[in-house]
Motif scaffolding. Structure first.
Motif, PDB file in Angstrom:
ATOM      1  N   ASP A 213       1.171  -0.944  -0.015  1.00 19.71           N
ATOM      2  CA  ASP A 213      -0.050   0.068   0.123  1.00 19.71           C
ATOM      3  C   ASP A 213       0.748   0.590  -0.025  1.00 19.71           C
ATOM      4  OD1 ASP A 213      -1.863   2.127   0.141  1.00 19.71           O
ATOM      5  OD2 ASP A 213      -3.113   1.503   2.277  1.00 19.71           O
ATOM      6  N   THR A 214       1.254   1.561  -0.690  1.00 16.57           N
ATOM      7  CA  THR A 214       1.823   2.894  -1.076  1.00 16.57           C
ATOM      8  C   THR A 214       1.341   3.818  -0.608  1.00 16.57           C
ATOM      9  OG1 THR A 214       2.488   2.096  -3.978  1.00 16.57           O
ATOM     10  CG2 THR A 214       2.735   4.556  -2.781  1.00 16.57           C
ATOM     11  N   GLY A 215       2.620   4.282   0.281  1.00 16.46           N
ATOM     12  CA  GLY A 215       2.157   5.699   1.075  1.00 16.46           C
ATOM     13  C   GLY A 215       1.373   5.287   3.148  1.00 16.46           C
ATOM     14  N   SER A 216       1.157   3.840   2.657  1.00 16.15           N
ATOM     15  CA  SER A 216       1.638   3.436   3.971  1.00 16.15           C
ATOM     16  C   SER A 216       2.358   3.611   5.304  1.00 16.15           C
ATOM     17  CB  SER A 216       0.633   2.133   4.255  1.00 16.15           C
ATOM     18  OG  SER A 216       0.407   1.655   5.745  1.00 16.15           O
ATOM     19  N   ALA A 217       2.035   4.277   5.917  1.00 19.92           N
ATOM     20  CA  ALA A 217       2.954   4.758   7.205  1.00 19.92           C
ATOM     21  C   ALA A 217       3.514   2.772   8.223  1.00 19.92           C
ATOM     22  CB  ALA A 217       2.745   5.706   8.279  1.00 19.92           C
ATOM     23  N   SER A 218       2.798   2.277   8.639  1.00 16.95           N
ATOM     24  CA  SER A 218       3.023   1.083   8.113  1.00 16.95           C
ATOM     25  C   SER A 218       3.520   0.000   7.500  1.00 16.95           C
ATOM     26  CB  SER A 218       1.658   0.456   8.889  1.00 16.95           C
ATOM     27  OG  SER A 218       1.169  -0.716   7.512  1.00 16.95           O
ATOM     28  N   GLN A 219       4.135   0.268   6.427  1.00 16.10           N
ATOM     29  CA  GLN A 219       5.235  -0.354   5.801  1.00 16.10           C
ATOM     30  C   GLN A 219       6.260   0.317   5.078  1.00 16.10           C
ATOM     31  OE1 GLN A 219       2.599  -1.268   1.848  1.00 16.10           O
ATOM     32  NE2 GLN A 219       1.475  -2.532   3.679  1.00 16.10           N
ATOM     33  N   ALA A 220       6.793   1.907   5.604  1.00 13.83           N
ATOM     34  CA  ALA A 220       7.428   2.695   5.547  1.00 13.83           C
ATOM     35  C   ALA A 220       8.472   2.238   6.036  1.00 13.83           C
ATOM     36  CB  ALA A 220       6.893   3.969   5.001  1.00 13.83           C
ATOM     37  N   TRP A 221      10.114   2.388   5.550  1.00  8.03           N
ATOM     38  CA  TRP A 221      11.218   1.906   6.517  1.00  8.03           C
ATOM     39  C   TRP A 221      12.083   2.653   5.917  1.00  8.03           C
ATOM     40  CZ3 TRP A 221       9.920  -1.281  10.411  1.00  8.03           C
ATOM     41  CH2 TRP A 221       8.358  -1.723   9.922  1.00  8.03           C
ATOM     42  N   THR A 222      13.343   3.141   6.588  1.00  3.13           N
ATOM     43  CA  THR A 222      14.769   3.804   6.636  1.00  3.13           C
ATOM     44  C   THR A 222      15.873   2.876   6.976  1.00  3.13           C
ATOM     45  OG1 THR A 222      15.164   5.275   8.870  1.00  3.13           O
ATOM     46  CG2 THR A 222      13.238   5.688   6.922  1.00  3.13           C
ATOM     47  N   LEU A 223      16.874   2.938   6.592  1.00  2.77           N
ATOM     48  CA  LEU A 223      17.964   2.110   6.702  1.00  2.77           C
ATOM     49  C   LEU A 223      19.288   4.016   7.187  1.00  2.77           C
ATOM     50  CD1 LEU A 223      18.707   0.489   3.557  1.00  2.77           C
ATOM     51  CD2 LEU A 223      17.769  -0.290   5.811  1.00  2.77           C
ATOM     52  N   SER A 224      20.203   2.943   7.551  1.00  2.00           N
ATOM     53  CA  SER A 224      20.762   4.204   8.285  1.00  2.00           C
ATOM     54  C   SER A 224      21.992   4.784   7.738  1.00  2.00           C
ATOM     55  CB  SER A 224      21.978   2.862  10.259  1.00  2.00           C
ATOM     56  OG  SER A 224      21.787   2.625  10.023  1.00  2.00           O
ATOM     57  N   PRO A 225      21.766   6.149   7.665  1.00  2.00           N
ATOM     58  CA  PRO A 225      22.263   7.245   7.375  1.00  2.00           C
ATOM     59  C   PRO A 225      23.636   6.042   6.595  1.00  2.00           C
ATOM     60  CG  PRO A 225      22.028   7.960   9.523  1.00  2.00           C
ATOM     61  CD  PRO A 225      21.814   6.223   9.416  1.00  2.00           C
ATOM     62  N   GLY A 226      23.812   6.715   4.950  1.00  2.00           N
ATOM     63  CA  GLY A 226      24.557   6.276   4.614  1.00  2.00           C
ATOM     64  C   GLY A 226      24.283   4.667   3.110  1.00  2.00           C
ATOM     65  N   VAL A 227      23.495   4.363   4.313  1.00  2.00           N
ATOM     66  CA  VAL A 227      23.401   2.972   4.207  1.00  2.00           C
ATOM     67  C   VAL A 227      22.836   2.605   2.880  1.00  2.00           C
ATOM     68  CG1 VAL A 227      22.699   0.438   4.431  1.00  2.00           C
ATOM     69  CG2 VAL A 227      23.838   1.330   5.745  1.00  2.00           C
ATOM     70  N   VAL A 228      23.158   1.732   1.503  1.00  2.00           N
ATOM     71  CA  VAL A 228      21.712   1.864   0.475  1.00  2.00           C
ATOM     72  C   VAL A 228      21.217   0.421  -0.207  1.00  2.00           C
ATOM     73  CG1 VAL A 228      22.992   4.300  -0.177  1.00  2.00           C
ATOM     74  CG2 VAL A 228      23.354   2.158  -0.987  1.00  2.00           C
ATOM     75  N   PRO A 229      20.144   0.601   0.034  1.00  2.00           N
ATOM     76  CA  PRO A 229      19.373  -1.604  -0.468  1.00  2.00           C
ATOM     77  C   PRO A 229      20.336  -2.274  -1.439  1.00  2.00           C
ATOM     78  CG  PRO A 229      18.086   0.555  -0.393  1.00  2.00           C
ATOM     79  CD  PRO A 229      19.041   1.365  -0.346  1.00  2.00           C
ATOM     80  N   GLY A 230      20.808  -2.856  -0.965  1.00  2.00           N
ATOM     81  CA  GLY A 230      22.531  -3.741  -1.720  1.00  2.00           C
ATOM     82  C   GLY A 230      23.315  -4.126  -1.815  1.00  2.00           C
ATOM     83  N   ASP A 231      24.111  -2.722  -0.859  1.00  3.45           N
ATOM     84  CA  ASP A 231      25.611  -2.724   0.224  1.00  3.45           C
ATOM     85  C   ASP A 231      25.858  -3.728   0.704  1.00  3.45           C
ATOM     86  OD1 ASP A 231      24.634  -1.333   2.368  1.00  3.45           O
ATOM     87  OD2 ASP A 231      24.940   0.216   1.147  1.00  3.45           O
ATOM     88  N   SER A 232      24.853  -4.354   1.651  1.00  2.40           N
ATOM     89  CA  SER A 232      25.591  -5.375   2.446  1.00  2.40           C
ATOM     90  C   SER A 232      26.177  -4.472   3.705  1.00  2.40           C
ATOM     91  CB  SER A 232      26.751  -6.846   1.985  1.00  2.40           C
ATOM     92  OG  SER A 232      26.541  -6.968   1.174  1.00  2.40           O
ATOM     93  N   HIS A 233      26.430  -3.205   4.093  1.00  3.55           N
ATOM     94  CA  HIS A 233      26.527  -2.664   5.088  1.00  3.55           C
ATOM     95  C   HIS A 233      25.753  -2.908   6.248  1.00  3.55           C
ATOM     96  CE1 HIS A 233      28.813   0.615   2.728  1.00  3.55           C
ATOM     97  NE2 HIS A 233      29.405  -0.856   3.065  1.00  3.55           N
ATOM     98  N   VAL A 234      26.115  -3.186   7.447  1.00  2.00           N
ATOM     99  CA  VAL A 234      25.551  -2.828   8.888  1.00  2.00           C
ATOM    100  C   VAL A 234      24.470  -1.399   9.047  1.00  2.00           C
ATOM    101  CG1 VAL A 234      25.315  -3.431  11.086  1.00  2.00           C
ATOM    102  CG2 VAL A 234      26.864  -4.656   9.692  1.00  2.00           C
ATOM    103  N   THR A 235      22.961  -2.195   8.975  1.00  2.12           N
ATOM    104  CA  THR A 235      21.962  -0.719   9.916  1.00  2.12           C
ATOM    105  C   THR A 235      21.199  -1.545  10.701  1.00  2.12           C
ATOM    106  OG1 THR A 235      20.608  -0.267   7.972  1.00  2.12           O
ATOM    107  CG2 THR A 235      20.887  -1.913   7.406  1.00  2.12           C
ATOM    108  N   ASN A 236      20.335  -0.268  10.844  1.00  5.75           N
ATOM    109  CA  ASN A 236      19.014  -0.729  11.781  1.00  5.75           C
ATOM    110  C   ASN A 236      18.118  -0.442  10.477  1.00  5.75           C
ATOM    111  OD1 ASN A 236      19.998   1.365  13.480  1.00  5.75           O
ATOM    112  ND2 ASN A 236      19.936  -0.711  14.092  1.00  5.75           N
ATOM    113  N   VAL A 237      16.918  -0.944  10.331  1.00  2.00           N
ATOM    114  CA  VAL A 237      15.618  -0.399  10.106  1.00  2.00           C
ATOM    115  C   VAL A 237      14.789  -0.538  10.198  1.00  2.00           C
ATOM    116  CG1 VAL A 237      14.363  -1.377   8.042  1.00  2.00           C
ATOM    117  CG2 VAL A 237      16.610  -2.598   8.355  1.00  2.00           C
ATOM    118  N   GLN A 238      14.623   0.926  10.514  1.00  2.00           N
ATOM    119  CA  GLN A 238      13.534   2.134  11.462  1.00  2.00           C
ATOM    120  C   GLN A 238      12.638   1.758  10.693  1.00  2.00           C
ATOM    121  OE1 GLN A 238      15.254   4.870  13.136  1.00  2.00           O
ATOM    122  NE2 GLN A 238      13.076   5.993  13.845  1.00  2.00           N
TER     123      GLN A 238
END
Length: 398
Positions: A264-289
């Motif tokens: 559901d595009t725009g749903s707050a319960s499906q929206a996640w951020t990664l730690s600063p400087g991390v991009v999807p697929g780079d294998s860096h350690v991250t929070n998913v918030q």
């Protein structure tokens, strides 16, 4: 480990009758961060009162031991302390932390401020029961002001005032049996103040009286020694608000757990951020918030094994620099170029267990489609937020 000391241990062998009062602990420990300004393990008839604890690396006061094991521990009174800036380095603790059944024990009349850690400031962990919390004030607590974790048998929390903080998170049997000093059933009182609202008189009185006292002090008196606590519950005991029995329902989902829901595009319960400087697929350690709250993915309870639940009900831990303790890493993840999302704690892969509406957990990596995800911009107006997708299904916080 070794068994806990038994309830009926010879009184001459019990550690009891301690008083810690009118002390000031500031900026400690300086070397061993896992130490506490006050640690009261297997003790009985112990009072920790009118102490000032400021800027501690871990919990300000740790009381009880044995993780749910019955022992002679009883009558620990944590009263009228000022505990500010605890948890400045480590995680999984609080201003006051307990983990044992403790008949006759209470936390009352304390002022807590500026706790940055996850879980809760007054934190009764999963081994705790029989604690009573009354007349406590909380200011600027990052997560929950009080957290009763797990079954919380006969644990009561009332007369709480807080501002700029998260509401109490009371699990299990907490607050099913709240009574006054005379044993009469009473309603719970938990007051959230608006930003800038002055403290009510009762809360201000607690703040003013908390901590180390100045001027002439009364002569310290060691607590009276007590007989072993009777077995709980006593015969024919009836709780104030025991729910009526009914047919068993489905098991409750883990706190803050996830489900695979239609995207559901725009749903707050499906929206996640990664730690600063991390991009999807780079294998860096991250929070998913969660983009709209301080709530990060973690393996619930640091559980190991296939099928361990994943949720975001306990705040956010710092991105770890090591996994010396595996629980340091249960909230750390790597998003990989092959589409897998792996836990730094144990290397297991996030997966959708069984299609639409099913739970999301971790398991041994297999490379199968139910363990492959893509990150797609979420549509929520927060920088660099994503939905985490598997086809038409998205990771959704319940």
């Amino acid at each position: 480990g070794a068994p806990s000391p038994p309830v009926l241990l010879d009184p001459a062998l019990q550690d009891r009758g301690y008083l810690v009062t009118d002390c000031e602990f500031v900026g400690i420990p300086t070397e061993y961060s896992g130490a506490n300004p006050i640690f009261a393990g297997y003790v009985a008839d112990t009072s920790l009162v009118h102490n000032t604890i400021h800027d501690s690396r871990y919990s300000g006061i740790c009381a009880g031991w044995g993780w749910g094991l019955s022992s002679y521990v009883r009558n620990i009174h944590i009263e009228n302390n000022s505990i500010t800036m605890p948890m400045q380095r480590l995680a999984d603790g609080g201003g006051v932390y307990t983990n044992t059944p403790c008949p006759g024990c209470h936390v009352s009349g304390n002022y807590f401020g500026s706790d940055p850690a996850v879980y809760g400031c007054l934190y009764h962990d999963g081994g705790s029961s029989l604690w009573s919390d009354i007349n406590n004030v909380f200011d600027n607590i990052t997560s929950h002001v009080v957290f009763t974790h797990g079954s919380s048998i006969h644990t009561t929390v009332t007369n709480v005032w807080y501002n700029n903080s998260g509401a109490p998170n009371l699990e299990g049997d907490a607050n099913r049996d709240v009574r006054d000093a005379h044993g009469k059933c009473i309603n719970v009182s938990i007051t959230a103040l608006k930003s800038g609202e002055p403290w009510p008189a009762a809360a201000q009185a607690i703040i003013s009286a908390a901590g180390r006292r100045s001027g002439p002090l009364p002569t310290p008196m060691a607590p009276a020694l007590s007989p072993p606590a009777p077995h709980w519950p006593p015969p024919n005991y009836t709780e104030c608000n025991t729910p009526k029995p009914g047919p068993p329902g489905p098991p409750a989902p883990p706190h803050g757990s996830f489900t695979a829901a239609p995207c559901d595009t725009g749903s707050a319960s499906q929206a996640w951020t990664l730690s600063p400087g991390v991009v999807p697929g780079d294998s860096h350690v991250t929070n998913v918030q969660l983009a709209t709250a301080v709530a990060c993915w973690e393996i619930t309870g640091c559980a190991e094994g296939d099928g361990a639940a994943v949720g975001c009900g306990y705040g956010c831990k710092p991105v770890p620099t090591s996994c010396a303790s595996h629980c340091d890493c249960n909230g750390a993840w790597s998003t990989n170029s092959n589409g897998t999302i792996t836990s730094v704690m144990d290397g297991k892969c996030l997966q959708v267990s069984n299609g639409k509406g099913s739970s999301i957990n971790v398991a041994t990596c297999t490379g199968k489609p139910n363990q492959l995800f893509t990150f797609v911009p979420s549509g929520v107006t927060v920088n660099r937020t994503y939905t985490v997708r598997q086809g038409a299904l998205c990771v959704d916080q319940k």
